[in-house]
Enzyme design. Structure first.
Site, PDB file in Angstrom:
ATOM      1  N   TYR A   1      30.553  48.428  16.450  1.00  0.00           N
ATOM      2  CA  TYR A   1      29.537  48.710  15.422  1.00  0.00           C
ATOM      3  C   TYR A   1      28.594  47.531  15.170  1.00  0.00           C
ATOM      4  CZ  TYR A   1      32.713  46.297  12.122  1.00  0.00           C
ATOM      5  OH  TYR A   1      33.513  45.377  11.504  1.00  0.00           O
ATOM      6  N   GLU A   2      28.981  46.338  15.665  1.00  0.00           N
ATOM      7  CA  GLU A   2      28.073  45.191  15.533  1.00  0.00           C
ATOM      8  C   GLU A   2      26.911  45.306  16.513  1.00  0.00           C
ATOM      9  OE1 GLU A   2      30.221  41.219  14.904  1.00  0.00           O
ATOM     10  OE2 GLU A   2      31.838  42.518  15.569  1.00  0.00           O
TER      11      GLU A   2
ATOM     12  N   HIS B   1      33.198  43.850  17.385  1.00  0.00           N
ATOM     13  CA  HIS B   1      33.337  45.289  17.176  1.00  0.00           C
ATOM     14  C   HIS B   1      32.131  45.998  17.777  1.00  0.00           C
ATOM     15  CE1 HIS B   1      35.351  43.203  13.804  1.00  0.00           C
ATOM     16  NE2 HIS B   1      36.246  44.172  13.852  1.00  0.00           N
TER      17      HIS B   1
ATOM     18  N   ASN C   1      44.559  49.739   2.808  1.00  0.00           N
ATOM     19  CA  ASN C   1      44.117  50.784   1.865  1.00  0.00           C
ATOM     20  C   ASN C   1      44.641  52.133   2.321  1.00  0.00           C
ATOM     21  OD1 ASN C   1      41.918  50.132   4.043  1.00  0.00           O
ATOM     22  ND2 ASN C   1      41.556  52.270   3.479  1.00  0.00           N
TER      23      ASN C   1
ATOM     24  N   SER D   1      40.456  41.441  10.530  1.00  0.00           N
ATOM     25  CA  SER D   1      39.674  41.167   9.317  1.00  0.00           C
ATOM     26  C   SER D   1      40.529  40.503   8.246  1.00  0.00           C
ATOM     27  CB  SER D   1      39.137  42.477   8.729  1.00  0.00           C
ATOM     28  OG  SER D   1      38.052  42.920   9.472  1.00  0.00           O
TER      29      SER D   1
ATOM     30  N   HIS E   1      35.496  37.195   9.723  1.00  0.00           N
ATOM     31  CA  HIS E   1      35.712  36.880  11.144  1.00  0.00           C
ATOM     32  C   HIS E   1      34.906  35.610  11.416  1.00  0.00           C
ATOM     33  CE1 HIS E   1      37.553  40.786  12.483  1.00  0.00           C
ATOM     34  NE2 HIS E   1      37.008  41.152  11.329  1.00  0.00           N
TER      35      HIS E   1
ATOM     36  N   ALA F   1      43.175  45.039  10.393  1.00  0.00           N
ATOM     37  CA  ALA F   1      43.284  45.665   9.079  1.00  0.00           C
ATOM     38  C   ALA F   1      43.027  47.151   9.302  1.00  0.00           C
ATOM     39  CB  ALA F   1      42.231  45.083   8.158  1.00  0.00           C
TER      40      ALA F   1
ATOM     41  N   HIS G   1      34.950  46.593   2.163  1.00  0.00           N
ATOM     42  CA  HIS G   1      35.382  45.491   3.037  1.00  0.00           C
ATOM     43  C   HIS G   1      36.008  44.343   2.230  1.00  0.00           C
ATOM     44  CE1 HIS G   1      35.680  43.309   6.748  1.00  0.00           C
ATOM     45  NE2 HIS G   1      34.855  42.354   6.356  1.00  0.00           N
TER      46      HIS G   1
ATOM     47  N   MET H   1      38.616  50.135  13.213  1.00  0.00           N
ATOM     48  CA  MET H   1      37.405  50.158  14.049  1.00  0.00           C
ATOM     49  C   MET H   1      37.474  49.151  15.191  1.00  0.00           C
ATOM     50  SD  MET H   1      34.787  50.100  10.827  1.00  0.00           S
ATOM     51  CE  MET H   1      35.225  50.917   9.285  1.00  0.00           C
ATOM     52  N   SER H   2      38.690  48.847  15.643  1.00  0.00           N
ATOM     53  CA  SER H   2      38.809  47.807  16.683  1.00  0.00           C
ATOM     54  C   SER H   2      40.022  48.101  17.567  1.00  0.00           C
ATOM     55  CB  SER H   2      38.978  46.432  16.019  1.00  0.00           C
ATOM     56  OG  SER H   2      40.229  46.343  15.361  1.00  0.00           O
TER      57      SER H   2
END
Ligand SMILES: O=P(O)(O)O[C@H]1O[C@H](CO)[C@@H](O)[C@H]1O
Ligand SMILES: Nc1nc2[nH]cnc2c(=O)[nH]1
Length: 292
Positions: A90-91, A88, A245, A35, A66, A118, A259, A221-222
């Site tokens: 979640y997509e 991902h 973060n 990301s 992306h 990230a 994001h 998440m990846s």
């Protein structure tokens, strides 16, 4: 049983042939841009770019930051391919789709996969803007059977039961740490454990505490599914997280993450990432088998 969503060896071959018909030379190294880290792809010279929408069987990138392009080119005299944007779970994509590019890279002749992402920090000493060389991972969805290797195993890709004990290549990790030291960034470069969660929500405080107790230093998440598939098919793997973060582990902590702020840190650190990856690519020796 294969589901409709699962891509087969023959689908990979079709994509590989489509790409081989359009590129100058097959890549030796593949780089996945996380990301906000797509600028890495700008380091390639003589680029040849394809939108994912053009490429047979490739899903579309749906996440901001992306851009959804595959870029072939040269970096430090090495033939490379860069994914400007990854997929991902979640997509809504199946793990077969999320990891499809890795198998395409393998059949294209890639030897080394470099993954970037990230991630949020669970480790007290990591600060936003720091780098974490991935030493190992915890694949939370994978441990609950959401594993890209679930289903019939195609031995042409790799074995039924691959071992992950030495997944993140030791030599590449050592070299990356040396590079970080040489360029004066040893203080902000760490080595640690990346934990993949399904997302798309960021962690609750209780979840963050739980992951930290499990031994995770950073969370995202990846990456884990891509790395599992890469190891399964015998690629050398290097992983790098940009800490964007801190993840709140106390209700009093004023840590808010979104994001846009993740992408902003990516932009600020893109030069450093480019330098590290470029120097690492320079260090890699590629042994291509002579053509039969
Ligand atoms: O892992 P990459 O693709 O770098 O992206 C990370 O950043 C996004 C959240 O801001 C999530 O997709 C997370 O996984
Ligand atoms: N799950 C998760 N993914 C991220 N990607 C970037 N930051 C974070 C984070 O704090 N948590």
């Amino acid at each position: 049983m294969l589901s409709k969503e699962d891509l087969r060896y023959e689908d990979c071959e079709e994509t590989v042939q489509w790409l081989l018909d359009r590129i100058q030379s097959p890549p030796d190294i593949a780089i996945i841009c996380g990301s906000g880290l797509g600028l890495l792809a700008e380091t390639l010279s003589n680029p040849k770019t394809f939108d994912y929408s053009q490429i047979p069987h490739f899903p579309a990138s749906t996440v901001v930051g992306h851009s959804g392009q595959l870029v072939f080119g040269t970096l430090q005299d090495k033939s490379c391919v860069c994914m400007k944007g990854r997929f991902h779970v979640y997509e809504g994509y199946s793990l077969s789709k999320v990891t499809f590019p890795i198998r395409v890279f393998k059949l294209l002749g890639v030897k080394v996969l470099m993954v970037t992402n990230a991630a949020g920090s669970l480790c007290e000493k990591y600060r936003p803007g720091d780098l974490m060389i991935i030493r190992d991972h915890i694949n939370m969805p994978g441990m609950a059977a959401l594993n890209p290797l679930r289903g019939p195993n195609d031995e042409r890709f790799g074995p039924r039961f691959p071992s992950l004990w030495d997944t993140y290549d030791r030599d590449l990790r050592v070299t990356a740490l040396e590079i970080a030291r040489k360029i004066g960034h040893a203080d902000l470069t760490h080595e640690g454990v990346y934990c993949m969660v399904g997302g798309p929500n960021f962690e609750s405080v209780a979840e963050a505490r739980f992951l930290q107790k499990l031994g995770a230093d950073a969370v995202g998440m990846s990456t884990a599914p891509e790395v599992v598939v890469a190891k399964h098919c015998g690629l050398r793997v290097f992983g790098l997280s940009l800490i964007t973060n801190r993840v709140a582990q106390a209700y009093e902590m004023q840590e808010s993450v979104n994001h846009s702020s993740v992408l902003e840190v990516g932009k600020q650190r893109s030069q450093l990432l480019q330098t590290l990856i470029t120097d690492l690519v320079r260090s890699i020796q590629i042994n291509r088998e002579p053509a039969a």
